[in-house]
Design an enzyme around this catalytic site. Structure first.
Site, short mmCIF file in Angstrom:
data_model
loop_
_atom_site.label_atom_id
_atom_site.label_comp_id
_atom_site.label_asym_id
_atom_site.label_seq_id
_atom_site.Cartn_x
_atom_site.Cartn_y
_atom_site.Cartn_z
N GLU A 126 0.84 -1.19 0.00
CA GLU A 126 0.00 0.00 0.00
C GLU A 126 0.89 1.25 0.00
OE1 GLU A 126 -3.69 1.69 2.75
OE2 GLU A 126 -2.08 0.55 3.69
N LYS A 225 -10.32 -0.12 -0.76
CA LYS A 225 -10.21 -0.30 0.69
C LYS A 225 -11.47 0.20 1.39
CE LYS A 225 -7.06 0.93 4.51
NZ LYS A 225 -5.83 1.69 4.83
N CYS A 258 -4.55 -3.48 4.15
CA CYS A 258 -4.11 -2.93 5.44
C CYS A 258 -5.13 -3.11 6.57
CB CYS A 258 -3.72 -1.47 5.27
SG CYS A 258 -2.63 -0.87 6.61
#
Length: 588
Positions: A126, A225, A258
Site C-alpha cells: 500500500e 479499501k 491494510c
C-alpha cells in the site's frame, strides 16, 4: 547532382562575367562543403529515424509475442506457485505526484528483477508509489489520482491510449515479464448525484485501490479499501467489496488492504462467503507493541483462517512501518521479514496450492524451470538496490513501535511464583492468573525454569475486555489475554497514544517451559488470532504452540471457547496470547 549544378554556375561566372576566380573558387568550395555536411546530416537523421522505428517495431512485436506466450496456462498442473512480495522503501518527492514519477521506473525494474525467478504473482505494498503522507484537501489529492478501468472492461492499458501513464507502464511490464502484478494506487471515479445520492459535491469518489494485471497486462481485479485509517479526503464504498480473481495457474485469490485485516468486513466475510484459500494483502502497517506487530498479525490471521497469505508492506522502520511475509495457514510462515533499517527487499517463496495441502506432498520439494535462476531453498529474501550490501549488524535497529495506549487499562499482574518456597517439579516455577469482565473469561498458567532463584520475572500476565481507540480514528471493543515483557510506561515517559518508541526487550529472560490459556467470549462473531512475538520482533514458528476455537454452551448461552498452549520451551519470548479482533463501536 548538387555538385554538378554548382560546377555549371562556376564555369558560367568564370567565362561570361570574368569574375575574380580566386575568391569565387573559395566561396563555391565553401558552399559545396556546407551542402555536403547538410546532406550527410540529413542522411544520418533519416537513418536514426529508421532505427528508432525499427526498435519501436521490435518492442511492439515483443509485447505482442509476450501476449501470445501468456495464453499458455503456466503452472496450472503444478502443486506449487511462486509468489513474491515487495517490502518497499519509496523514493519520496516534494509531493505525491513527484513521488509517483520517482517510484514508477523502480517498480518496472523490480518487476524485471523478479521475473528472473519465474515468479507467478508479485505484490507491491500500500502507498508504495505515492508515500503514506497524503494531503487532506481534495483539490490537492485530485492531482495524483488515476482512473482505473473496471475488470469487466477487459482493458489492457499497455495498448490503450486513454489510460494513465502509470497504468500503461505497469501493464506493459506485467505483459513483458509474464507475471501477475498487484499494485496499490489512489483512484478517482466520477459520479452523478442524480444516479448516486452518496456522490460527493465535487462529483467524484477518491479510493485507496489495489489493481491486478494478469500476464497479458490486462486488468483482472480491482479492490477499494473499506476500512480507512484516517485517510481524510478519501471515500470508502457503500458496502465492502468481496474481491476475488482467478489465475492461469489454477489459484483463486481474494484481496484486501491494510486496516481491513482486523475487521469482519470484509476480511472474515471474504473467507467465509467466497471460500478462497489464497489472499493478497497490501499494507502500510505500523507495528504496535505488544500485540499488533506486522508479522505477528499476518501470521496469526493466516493461522486462524488456515489460508495462504501473501503480504507486502511499506518500509519506514523509524515510523514503525514494515513487516512482510508469505504464510501457509496452520503450516506456518514460509518466509518473513521485519526491517531494522530502511530498504527495499523482494521476498519470494514457493507456495503449496491448498487443494494439494497434505503431508505427503508437503514434504516434497518442487523444482523451478531450469531457464530461470533456482532457489537456494524454498524461499529467498533479496535486497534490492543500494541495500544489496550487507548491513552493519553492530548498529542499533532503526525500528520503532507505536504504543498501544489502551494497555494502561489492562488488568496486569507480575508473573511471580505462587509458592517459591515449595519444592518444584524439575526445578520449575509456576504462576496462575484469572480474569472475568463483561462475560469474557480467561484463565492462564505459566511455568518457567528456576535458573537463578527467579521467583519474580520480567513478565506480566494481562487480560482486557473493553474499548480502545486506533489513533483516534476508530473505536472498537477488544478482548485479549496473555503474557508479555512489555510494561506500560505511560505519559510520564512520553508514551502517549500514538507515540513511536524504541523497544529493547529485557536481557536474560527466563526460559518459559509452558503456557496454557483458556478463554471464553460471549461474542461469537469476531475472530480470535494467536499473537506471538520474540525478541527479534518475529512471531513464533507454528510448531511452538497450539491454538483452537469452538462454540460451547455454558448454561443457556453459547460462547466461543479459545485455547492456546505453548508446545516447547522458549527463552526469548516477548508476547504470547489470544487477541480477539476488534468490533467497531459507535462513539457516544
Amino acid at each position: 547532382m548538387i555538385i554538378s549544378c554548382i560546377q555549371s554556375i562556376y564555369y558560367t561566372l568564370k567565362f561570361k562575367y570574368k569574375l575574380n576566380m580566386g575568391s569565387l573558387t573559395m566561396s563555391l568550395q565553401l558552399i559545396c562543403f556546407r551542402i555536403k555536411n547538410i546532406t550527410i546530416k540529413l542522411l544520418s537523421s533519416y537513418i536514426m529515424i529508421l532505427a528508432l522505428l525499427f526498435i519501436t517495431l521490435i518492442s511492439l512485436l515483443t509485447l505482442m509475442v509476450s501476449g501470445n506466450e501468456t495464453t499458455k496456462n503456466k503452472g496450472y498442473d503444478s502443486q506449487y506457485y511462486i509468489a513474491a512480495v515487495v517490502e518497499y522503501h519509496p523514493k519520496l518527492g516534494s509531493n505525491p505526484l513527484q513521488s509517483m514519477q520517482n517510484n514508477l521506473p523502480i517498480y518496472e525494474d523490480i518487476i524485471h528483477h523478479a521475473s528472473q525467478y519465474d515468479v507467478d504473482i508479485l505484490v507491491f505494498p500500500e502507498a508504495g508509489l505515492t508515500g503514506v503522507t497524503l494531503p487532506d484537501n481534495r483539490n490537492e489529492i485530485k492531482t495524483f489520482l488515476t482512473e482505473i478501468p473496471s475488470p469487466e472492461s477487459n482493458t489492457i492499458p499497455c495498448f490503450t491510449q486513454y489510460c494513465s501513464t502509470v497504468l500503461n507502464k505497469l501493464s506493459c511490464a506485467a505483459r513483458l515479464h509474464h507475471m501477475y502484478v498487484v499494485v496499490n494506487l489512489p483512484e478517482i471515479e466520477y459520479c452523478k448525484t442524480e444516479e448516486d445520492d452518496s456522490c460527493p459535491e465535487d462529483l467524484a469518489n477518491y479510493y485507496n485501490t489495489n489493481v491486478v494485471f494478469n500476464r497479458e497486462g490486462r486488468i483482472v481485479a480491482r479492490y477499494r479499501k473499506f476500512n480507512l485509517f484516517g485517510e481524510l479526503g478519501f471515500n470508502h464504498t457503500r458496502s465492502s467489496e468481496l474481491c476475488t480473481f482467478d489465475t492461469d495457474f489454477g489459484v483463486r485469490f481474494g484481496m484486501f488492504i491494510c486496516f481491513d485485516i482486523l475487521f469482519q468486513d470484509p476480511a472474515a466475510r471474504l473467507i467465509r462467503e467466497t471460500g478462497v484459500k489464497d489472499v493478497i494483502f497490501s499494507t502500510a502497517w505500523f507495528s504496535e507493541i505488544p500485540l499488533l506487530t506486522a508479522d505477528s498479525v499476518q501470521a496469526g490471521w493466516a493461522y486462524t483462517n488456515d489460508v495462504n497469505l501473501i503480504a507486502a508492506s511499506y518500509n519506514a522502520p523509524s515510523m514503525g512501518g514494515g513487516g512482510s511475509g508469505i504464510y501457509a495457514g496452520r503450516d506456518g510462515p514460509l518466509v518473513m521479514f521485519m526491517p531494522d533499517r530502511p530498504g527495499t527487499q523482494i521476498i519470494l517463496s514457493r507456495v503449496l496450492k491448498r487443494q494439494y495441502n497434505n503431508c505427503d506432498i508437503q514434504s516434497k520439494k518442487c523444482s523451478i524451470d531450469s531457464n530461470y535462476q533456482t532457489f537456494i531453498s524454498d524461499n529467498l529474501v533479496l535486497p534490492y538496490g543500494k541495500e544489496k550490501s550487507p548491513p552493519n549488524r553492530n548498529r542499533p535497529s532503526d525500528f520503532r513501535f507505536f504504543v498501544d495506549n489502551s494497555f494502561k487499562d489492562f488488568h496486569v499482574a507480575t508473573m511471580r511464583s505462587s509458592d517459591p518456597d515449595a519444592e518444584q517439579h524439575d526445578d520449575t516455577l509456576s504462576a496462575s492468573f484469572q480474569y472475568e469482565h463483561d462475560g469474557f473469561e480467561c484463565a492462564m498458567t505459566v511455568r518457567w525454569r528456576n535458573e537463578n532463584n527467579n521467583d519474580t520475572t520480567e513478565y506480566n500476565m494481562f487480560a482486557y475486555s473493553g474499548t480502545r481507540t486506533f489513533s483516534g480514528f476508530v473505536d472498537a471493543h477488544i478482548e485479549t489475554c496473555g503474557l508479555t515483557t512489555y510494561k506500560s510506561a505511560g505519559a510520564a515517559a512520553g508514551h502517549y497514544c500514538g507515540a513511536v518508541v524504541y523497544y529493547d526487550p529485557p536481557k536474560d529472560l527466563v526460559t518459559i517451559t509452558g503456557i496454557t490459556i483458556a478463554a471464553r467470549s460471549p461474542d461469537l462473531g469476531t475472530l480470535p488470532i494467536p499473537s506471538t512475538l520474540d525478541t527479534s520482533s518475529y512471531p513464533l514458528a507454528n510448531d511452538y504452540y497450539t491454538f483452537s476455537k469452538r462454540t460451547v454452551t455454558v448454561g443457556k448461552r453459547k460462547m466461543l471457547e479459545i485455547n492456546m498452549e505453548l508446545s516447547k520451551p522458549v527463552a526469548n519470548l516477548v508476547t504470547f496470547g489470544i487477541y480477539k479482533l476488534p468490533l467497531r463501536v459507535n462513539r457516544g
